[in-house]
Design a protein around this motif. Structure first.
Motif, PDB file in Angstrom:
ATOM      1  N   CYS A   1      17.099 -16.731  23.227  1.00  0.00           N
ATOM      2  CA  CYS A   1      16.924 -17.010  21.789  1.00  0.00           C
ATOM      3  C   CYS A   1      18.289 -17.226  21.155  1.00  0.00           C
ATOM      4  N   ALA A   2      18.724 -18.454  21.096  1.00  0.00           N
ATOM      5  CA  ALA A   2      20.030 -18.733  20.459  1.00  0.00           C
ATOM      6  C   ALA A   2      19.844 -18.768  18.947  1.00  0.00           C
ATOM      7  N   ILE A   3      20.731 -18.073  18.225  1.00  0.00           N
ATOM      8  CA  ILE A   3      20.630 -18.215  16.779  1.00  0.00           C
ATOM      9  C   ILE A   3      21.279 -19.538  16.372  1.00  0.00           C
ATOM     10  N   GLN A   4      20.683 -20.127  15.362  1.00  0.00           N
ATOM     11  CA  GLN A   4      21.105 -21.460  14.937  1.00  0.00           C
ATOM     12  C   GLN A   4      21.843 -21.387  13.605  1.00  0.00           C
ATOM     13  N   GLY A   5      21.535 -20.359  12.826  1.00  0.00           N
ATOM     14  CA  GLY A   5      22.173 -20.212  11.528  1.00  0.00           C
ATOM     15  C   GLY A   5      21.591 -19.042  10.782  1.00  0.00           C
ATOM     16  N   TRP A   6      22.135 -18.773   9.591  1.00  0.00           N
ATOM     17  CA  TRP A   6      21.654 -17.644   8.793  1.00  0.00           C
ATOM     18  C   TRP A   6      21.857 -17.917   7.315  1.00  0.00           C
ATOM     19  N   GLU A   7      21.078 -17.208   6.506  1.00  0.00           N
ATOM     20  CA  GLU A   7      21.226 -17.312   5.053  1.00  0.00           C
ATOM     21  C   GLU A   7      21.239 -15.895   4.487  1.00  0.00           C
ATOM     22  N   ASP A   8      22.283 -15.588   3.752  1.00  0.00           N
ATOM     23  CA  ASP A   8      22.402 -14.255   3.156  1.00  0.00           C
ATOM     24  C   ASP A   8      22.048 -14.391   1.674  1.00  0.00           C
ATOM     25  N   SER A   9      20.864 -13.866   1.304  1.00  0.00           N
ATOM     26  CA  SER A   9      20.435 -14.033  -0.088  1.00  0.00           C
ATOM     27  C   SER A   9      20.925 -12.877  -0.959  1.00  0.00           C
ATOM     28  N   GLY A  10      21.684 -11.966  -0.380  1.00  0.00           N
ATOM     29  CA  GLY A  10      22.135 -10.804  -1.150  1.00  0.00           C
ATOM     30  C   GLY A  10      21.313  -9.576  -0.818  1.00  0.00           C
ATOM     31  N   ASP A  11      19.973  -9.722  -0.811  1.00  0.00           N
ATOM     32  CA  ASP A  11      19.099  -8.584  -0.483  1.00  0.00           C
ATOM     33  C   ASP A  11      18.788  -8.530   1.004  1.00  0.00           C
ATOM     34  N   GLN A  12      18.748  -9.708   1.606  1.00  0.00           N
ATOM     35  CA  GLN A  12      18.392  -9.760   3.026  1.00  0.00           C
ATOM     36  C   GLN A  12      19.027 -10.992   3.666  1.00  0.00           C
ATOM     37  N   VAL A  13      19.044 -10.971   4.990  1.00  0.00           N
ATOM     38  CA  VAL A  13      19.559 -12.123   5.735  1.00  0.00           C
ATOM     39  C   VAL A  13      18.395 -12.750   6.489  1.00  0.00           C
ATOM     40  N   THR A  14      18.301 -14.066   6.399  1.00  0.00           N
ATOM     41  CA  THR A  14      17.297 -14.783   7.191  1.00  0.00           C
ATOM     42  C   THR A  14      18.029 -15.464   8.337  1.00  0.00           C
ATOM     43  N   VAL A  15      17.564 -15.181   9.544  1.00  0.00           N
ATOM     44  CA  VAL A  15      18.217 -15.734  10.739  1.00  0.00           C
ATOM     45  C   VAL A  15      17.285 -16.755  11.357  1.00  0.00           C
ATOM     46  N   ARG A  16      17.818 -17.939  11.597  1.00  0.00           N
ATOM     47  CA  ARG A  16      16.977 -18.959  12.222  1.00  0.00           C
ATOM     48  C   ARG A  16      17.401 -19.172  13.680  1.00  0.00           C
ATOM     49  N   LEU A  17      16.404 -19.279  14.550  1.00  0.00           N
ATOM     50  CA  LEU A  17      16.664 -19.492  15.972  1.00  0.00           C
ATOM     51  C   LEU A  17      16.585 -20.973  16.316  1.00  0.00           C
ATOM     52  N   SER A  18      17.057 -21.319  17.501  1.00  0.00           N
ATOM     53  CA  SER A  18      16.983 -22.717  17.936  1.00  0.00           C
ATOM     54  C   SER A  18      15.529 -23.159  18.064  1.00  0.00           C
ATOM     55  N   SER A  19      14.617 -22.201  18.256  1.00  0.00           N
ATOM     56  CA  SER A  19      13.188 -22.532  18.339  1.00  0.00           C
ATOM     57  C   SER A  19      12.586 -22.774  16.959  1.00  0.00           C
ATOM     58  N   ASN A  20      13.409 -22.601  15.919  1.00  0.00           N
ATOM     59  CA  ASN A  20      13.001 -22.712  14.517  1.00  0.00           C
ATOM     60  C   ASN A  20      12.199 -21.513  14.018  1.00  0.00           C
ATOM     61  N   GLU A  21      12.068 -20.484  14.813  1.00  0.00           N
ATOM     62  CA  GLU A  21      11.521 -19.220  14.302  1.00  0.00           C
ATOM     63  C   GLU A  21      12.532 -18.629  13.328  1.00  0.00           C
ATOM     64  N   GLU A  22      12.033 -17.802  12.421  1.00  0.00           N
ATOM     65  CA  GLU A  22      12.945 -17.099  11.507  1.00  0.00           C
ATOM     66  C   GLU A  22      12.651 -15.611  11.538  1.00  0.00           C
ATOM     67  N   PHE A  23      13.695 -14.823  11.396  1.00  0.00           N
ATOM     68  CA  PHE A  23      13.550 -13.375  11.264  1.00  0.00           C
ATOM     69  C   PHE A  23      14.363 -12.935  10.059  1.00  0.00           C
ATOM     70  N   THR A  24      13.903 -11.899   9.409  1.00  0.00           N
ATOM     71  CA  THR A  24      14.687 -11.380   8.281  1.00  0.00           C
ATOM     72  C   THR A  24      15.112  -9.945   8.580  1.00  0.00           C
ATOM     73  N   SER A  25      16.231  -9.591   7.992  1.00  0.00           N
ATOM     74  CA  SER A  25      16.730  -8.226   8.170  1.00  0.00           C
ATOM     75  C   SER A  25      17.635  -7.899   6.989  1.00  0.00           C
ATOM     76  N   ARG A  26      17.961  -6.613   6.912  1.00  0.00           N
ATOM     77  CA  ARG A  26      18.899  -6.199   5.876  1.00  0.00           C
ATOM     78  C   ARG A  26      20.294  -6.741   6.199  1.00  0.00           C
ATOM     79  N   ARG A  27      20.563  -6.839   7.494  1.00  0.00           N
ATOM     80  CA  ARG A  27      21.928  -7.143   7.913  1.00  0.00           C
ATOM     81  C   ARG A  27      21.907  -7.919   9.221  1.00  0.00           C
TER      82      ARG A  27
END
Ligand SMILES: Cc1cc2nc3c(=O)[nH]c(=O)nc-3n(C[C@H](O)[C@H](O)[C@H](O)COP(=O)(O)OP(=O)(O)OC[C@H]3O[C@@H](n4cnc5c(N)ncnc54)[C@H](O)[C@@H]3O)c2cc1C
Length: 378
Positions: free
Chosen positions: A180-206
């Motif tokens: 699962c290679a990460i492709q990018g991330w977005e930090d909205s301040g409250d949480q981070v959304t991580v996108r994988l090369s498969s285009n799945e997304e996961f969210t986390s605090r950090r």
């Protein structure tokens, strides 16, 4: 969204999982962090390949608190050794460590003086042997100028160590996903959304980026001006009955794994391929024969190469939130001291997350940003 090429987007598959920390990369940095954090956090471990790849995929590494040409202690030597042993015990990874000590044959009179001095200053870690007694003790070894035995050192099967740490983290409730290679991330301040090369997304605090050389894929990480150094290793088959516990470090290093004798490593600051090269394979074989002359009869059965990431000039790891982001952290720059630095800093991560100002200045990301490097203007 930060990251690699987002031009040709496929439909996004949203995931509802939420984690405290997503760890991207599970070499030594990521796997040590995963084990420690999973004690009290919901952790997701993602790796483009599997745990223990990248530089941590080198079959055997040495841990030696008295390092390099002068056998001087590494940064926070005592705590680093304690953290390594604590991690081994807590994760039940002790079988991947051979507490053999590390022999450092001096290569010159000048080096013998340095080594003798180191043994007197740090007697809990090093013992000096004059040439005659060294030759008696280790008849197979180059002992012309004497040998420093780093008694507290030893050899570690690095990929197996990382895999055990990730398994142990999963036993504590973490989730792990390979390929699962990460492709990018977005930090909205409250949480981070991580996108994988498969285009799945996961969210986390950090998000904790432990990508090793994978940092080069992301412009915002390239701006950190880390320095990649290629390292090659070879494996030898020898008919000689060298001891199981052979672990030697002197310019290059030698240690056994279950398939033969592993010899490392080159330090290539400039390279045109990440594959092993014939020239370096020959150099490493020559070096091995210099340290153990009977290896002239050995044959090279395997070779590999990977990239270790370093922080230029400072030569310590880099750990902390990326500038402009509270929730996206980087843990990298372990250089040639992954086994010493990764456990030490992993145990301090919970404290640093709580209070980033507790991160020692010499390893913080900001030092590099506000110092002599033009971090923001890249
Ligand atoms: C030849 C050689 C010999 C060495 N010998 C020793 C030694 O004797 N003792 C010692 O202490 N150290 C040694 N080192 C150094 C040690 O290997 C490194 O310090 C350490 O492995 C670095 O760990 P890391 O987790 O930072 O990076 P890596 O081990 O490179 O791990 C990075 C991980 O991130 C993953 N990844 C990359 N990109 C992505 C992405 N986009 N998404 C998800 N995952 C990603 C990779 O698959 C990999 O698993 C040696 C290194 C080399 C090259």
């Amino acid at each position: 969204m930060h990251g690699r090429d987002f031009v040709s987007r496929r439909p996004i598959v949203p995931m509802n999982h939420s984690f405290d920390t997503i760890i991207a990369g599970s070499g030594l940095a990521g796997s040590c962090a995963a084990f420690v954090l999973s004690e009290n956090e919901r952790v997701l471990i993602l790796d483009a390949e599997q745990p223990g790849c990248g530089a941590s995929g080198v079959p055997v590494g040495l841990i030696s608190p008295l390092m390099a040409r002068r056998a001087r202690p590494v940064w926070r030597m005592e705590e680093a050794m304690q953290s390594f042993h604590r991690l081994l015990a807590e994760s039940k990874a002790s079988s991947h460590f051979s507490a053999s000590g590390v022999r450092k044959p001096a290569r010159s009179e000048e080096q013998a003086i340095e080594f003798r001095d180191a043994s007197m200053k740090w007697p809990d870690h090093g013992r000096w042997f004059e040439p005659e007694s060294a030759a008696e003790r280790w008849p197979y070894l180059f002992t012309q100028f004497g040998v420093l035995e780093v008694t507290s050192g030893g050899a570690v099967s690095m990929p197996a160590f990382c895999q055990t740490l990730v398994h142990a983290a999963c036993d504590r409730g973490a989730e792990s996903k390979s390929a699962c290679a990460i492709q990018g991330w977005e930090d909205s301040g409250d949480q981070v959304t991580v996108r994988l090369s498969s285009n799945e997304e996961f969210t986390s605090r950090r998000l904790l980026l432990c990508l090793g050389e994978g940092y080069t894929e992301f412009p915002e990480l390239r701006a950190l001006r880390l320095h990649p150094i290629k390292g090659q290793w070879i494996r030898l088959r020898s008919r000689d009955n060298l001891p199981q516990t052979v672990a030697i470090s002197s310019g290059s290093y030698l240690a056994r794994d279950d398939k033969g004798i592993v010899v490392g490593s080159s330090y290539e600051h400039k390279y045109s391929t990440i594959e092993p090269t014939e020239e370096v394979i020959k150099d490493l074989h020559r070096e091995a024969c210099l340290l153990i002359p009977s290896l002239r009869r050995s044959t090279v059965t395997d070779a590999g190469a990977s990239i270790r990431v370093t922080v230029p000039e400072i030569r310590l790891p880099m750990l902390g939130p990326l500038p402009g982001s509270h929730n996206v952290w980087i843990f990298t720059g372990l250089g040639a001291k992954g086994l010493l630095m990764a456990p030490l800093l992993a145990y301090e991560l919970p404290k640093f997350f709580e209070k980033p100002s507790a991160i020692p200045k010499e390893i913080s990301v900001n030092l590099h940003g506000s110092g002599h490097r033009t971090f923001y203007r890249e």
